[in-house]
Write a protein that holds these residues in place. Structure first.
Motif, mmCIF file in Angstrom:
data_model
loop_
_atom_site.group_PDB
_atom_site.id
_atom_site.type_symbol
_atom_site.label_atom_id
_atom_site.label_comp_id
_atom_site.label_asym_id
_atom_site.label_seq_id
_atom_site.Cartn_x
_atom_site.Cartn_y
_atom_site.Cartn_z
ATOM 1 N N UNK A 273 0.804 -1.214 0.000
ATOM 2 C CA UNK A 273 0.000 0.000 0.000
ATOM 3 C C UNK A 273 0.836 1.262 0.000
ATOM 4 N N UNK A 274 1.963 1.249 0.716
ATOM 5 C CA UNK A 274 2.824 2.424 0.734
ATOM 6 C C UNK A 274 3.438 2.703 -0.625
ATOM 7 N N UNK A 275 3.897 1.658 -1.299
ATOM 8 C CA UNK A 275 4.483 1.860 -2.636
ATOM 9 C C UNK A 275 3.432 2.365 -3.619
ATOM 10 N N UNK A 276 2.241 1.766 -3.580
ATOM 11 C CA UNK A 276 1.192 2.198 -4.504
ATOM 12 C C UNK A 276 0.775 3.638 -4.243
ATOM 13 N N UNK A 277 0.560 3.983 -2.981
ATOM 14 C CA UNK A 277 0.160 5.353 -2.678
ATOM 15 C C UNK A 277 1.232 6.370 -3.020
ATOM 16 N N UNK A 278 2.498 6.028 -2.783
ATOM 17 C CA UNK A 278 3.591 6.962 -3.078
ATOM 18 C C UNK A 278 3.750 7.175 -4.581
ATOM 19 N N UNK A 279 3.696 6.101 -5.344
ATOM 20 C CA UNK A 279 3.857 6.227 -6.798
ATOM 21 C C UNK A 279 2.710 7.030 -7.411
ATOM 22 N N UNK B 279 0.556 12.040 -9.735
ATOM 23 C CA UNK B 279 -0.490 13.060 -9.692
ATOM 24 C C UNK B 279 0.037 14.427 -9.278
ATOM 25 N N UNK B 280 1.088 14.446 -8.457
ATOM 26 C CA UNK B 280 1.608 15.726 -7.989
ATOM 27 C C UNK B 280 2.544 16.414 -8.958
ATOM 28 N N UNK B 281 3.291 15.642 -9.726
ATOM 29 C CA UNK B 281 4.274 16.230 -10.638
ATOM 30 C C UNK B 281 3.694 16.588 -11.996
ATOM 31 N N UNK C 57 -2.725 2.942 1.652
ATOM 32 C CA UNK C 57 -2.416 3.683 0.424
ATOM 33 C C UNK C 57 -3.025 5.084 0.424
ATOM 34 N N UNK C 58 -4.237 5.226 0.904
ATOM 35 C CA UNK C 58 -4.914 6.514 0.772
ATOM 36 C C UNK C 58 -4.311 7.619 1.639
ATOM 37 N N UNK C 59 -3.981 7.390 2.913
ATOM 38 C CA UNK C 59 -3.321 8.475 3.672
ATOM 39 C C UNK C 59 -1.977 8.892 3.085
ATOM 40 N N UNK C 60 -1.198 7.915 2.624
ATOM 41 C CA UNK C 60 0.091 8.267 2.019
ATOM 42 C C UNK C 60 -0.118 9.059 0.734
ATOM 43 N N UNK C 61 -1.107 8.663 -0.064
ATOM 44 C CA UNK C 61 -1.371 9.389 -1.311
ATOM 45 C C UNK C 61 -1.794 10.829 -1.025
ATOM 46 N N UNK C 62 -2.750 11.029 -0.136
ATOM 47 C CA UNK C 62 -3.279 12.365 0.116
ATOM 48 C C UNK C 62 -2.201 13.304 0.662
ATOM 49 N N UNK D 192 11.987 19.113 -5.010
ATOM 50 C CA UNK D 192 10.591 18.754 -4.741
ATOM 51 C C UNK D 192 10.484 17.695 -3.644
ATOM 52 N N UNK D 193 11.220 16.604 -3.775
ATOM 53 C CA UNK D 193 11.114 15.549 -2.777
ATOM 54 C C UNK D 193 11.597 15.986 -1.383
ATOM 55 N N UNK D 194 12.726 16.693 -1.250
ATOM 56 C CA UNK D 194 13.067 17.191 0.092
ATOM 57 C C UNK D 194 12.029 18.145 0.671
ATOM 58 N N UNK D 195 11.428 18.977 -0.178
ATOM 59 C CA UNK D 195 10.391 19.873 0.325
ATOM 60 C C UNK D 195 9.117 19.157 0.708
ATOM 61 N N UNK D 196 8.830 18.021 0.057
ATOM 62 C CA UNK D 196 7.618 17.259 0.358
ATOM 63 C C UNK D 196 7.828 16.187 1.411
ATOM 64 N N UNK D 197 9.058 15.999 1.868
ATOM 65 C CA UNK D 197 9.339 14.927 2.820
ATOM 66 C C UNK D 197 8.586 15.063 4.148
ATOM 67 N N UNK D 198 8.439 16.258 4.738
ATOM 68 C CA UNK D 198 7.652 16.333 5.979
ATOM 69 C C UNK D 198 6.219 15.858 5.817
ATOM 70 N N UNK D 199 5.563 16.238 4.743
ATOM 71 C CA UNK D 199 4.201 15.767 4.518
ATOM 72 C C UNK D 199 4.137 14.277 4.260
ATOM 73 N N UNK D 200 5.134 13.721 3.597
ATOM 74 C CA UNK D 200 5.165 12.286 3.353
ATOM 75 C C UNK D 200 5.266 11.511 4.669
#
Length: 334
Positions: free
Chosen positions: A151-157, A162-164, A211-216, A248-256
């Protein structure tokens, strides 16, 4: 010389030169000049406060300003911590257990409703000795680990796509927003039809919960990256992969990581639901059997184990945050 001209000379003349003698008849129009002592300027520059009139010679400086004393007292209060942080955090659960035991001892909480903490400890020790609690715990941990991985891999991918990319957002975001509102209990009959009553349906249910919390959170974190940083990186000549990796990824790491913490809590919730449907092992299976025989002590032991597992996984993610986000200096409370 007229009176007005003598007055002008007396005002513009520097203090070091002797004053010009006034003309006849001008004494009444020229005000006497008072010259401050030469020792006053060094005293003010040195920071000494003037003693009040009538005070004895050699008196000490004036009292410090109350604002400075208040700031110093506040700073000293933050530095002194007589009680360790871990002890203060443990005081809440200890107080809750004490109230629970007091209510059970006085009969305010009946044993049929909720067993006492002493009985829970005894039951947990018996379950550890016969191996039922350890076996169920290992099975539940394996299911959560697989569900978190898939679920983590699916939500992250999906969140990265969707974000990029705007096209990815148009294709992915709407279906994910629709699927995340589906209840777990409503999915169980369909998962049993698709995957049977074995381990696969349980792992899929946990994976959906993860998957859903990680995606959001990851999608929102990517879109919250400062656009000025992206523009600056573009002007420096960074390519798309370098931009994603270094900006992008370092800036998004806290939310992840926030999404990871939330998904772990949802994973244990989904596991409780999955293990109570056609299961023969796990903590949920022990709770289901205890419900049939009205064994509230066994049910309480399993619930406490679930809560301790959730606390342990949350602490692991917090340690990961401290290591991965050591560059961030945020507000940590007062």
């Amino acid at each position: 010389m007229p009176a007005s001209e003598s007055t002008a000379l007396a005002v513009t003349e520097p203090p070091s030169s002797p004053p010009a003698p006034p003309a006849a008849g001008a004494e009444a129009t020229v005000a006497p000049r008072t010259v401050a002592p030469r020792t006053s300027a060094p005293a003010v520059a040195g920071g000494a406060a003037a003693a009040p009139r009538g005070a004895p010679a050699g008196a000490g400086p004036a009292r410090r300003r109350p604002e400075i004393e208040t700031l110093r007292a506040a700073g000293g209060g933050r530095r002194r911590r007589p009680v360790p942080r871990w002890l203060r955090r443990a005081s809440g659960p200890v107080l809750l257990l004490a109230l629970w035991q007091l209510g059970s001892s006085t009969g305010f909480i009946s044993a049929q409703t909720l067993t006492s903490p002493a009985t829970v400890v005894t039951t947990a020790w018996d379950m550890i000795k016969d191996g039922s609690l350890v076996d169920g715990l290992l099975v539940s941990l394996r299911r959560v680990a697989y569900g978190l991985l898939f679920g983590g891999i699916a939500g992250l991918v999906l969140a990265v796509i969707s974000g990029l990319f705007r096209a990815g957002e148009d294709l992915v975001d709407a279906p994910m927003q629709m699927l995340r509102t589906l209840p777990f209990l409503g999915l169980i009959p369909l998962l049993i039809i698709w995957f049977g009553i074995g381990e696969t349906s349980k792992i899929v249910l946990v994976s959906l919960g993860v998957a859903f919390p990680i995606y959001l959170n990851t999608y929102a974190a990517i879109r919250d990256v400062d656009g000025r940083l992206v523009e600056a990186a573009g002007t420096l000549g960074l390519r798309r992969l370098e931009l994603v990796r270094h900006v992008i990824l370092p800036g998004a790491l806290p939310g992840m990581l926030v999404g990871l913490r939330y998904s772990l809590g949802v994973a244990w919730l989904a596991l409780v639901i999955a293990e109570q449907v056609n299961a023969d092992k796990g903590l949920g299976y022990l709770m289901m059997n205890a419900r049939e025989f009205l064994q509230t002590d066994v049910i309480t032991v399993c619930l406490i184990v679930y809560s301790l597992l959730g606390l342990a996984t949350d602490m692991l993610v917090r340690l990961l945050e401290k290591g991965a986000l050591s560059w961030r200096r945020g507000f940590s409370g007062q």
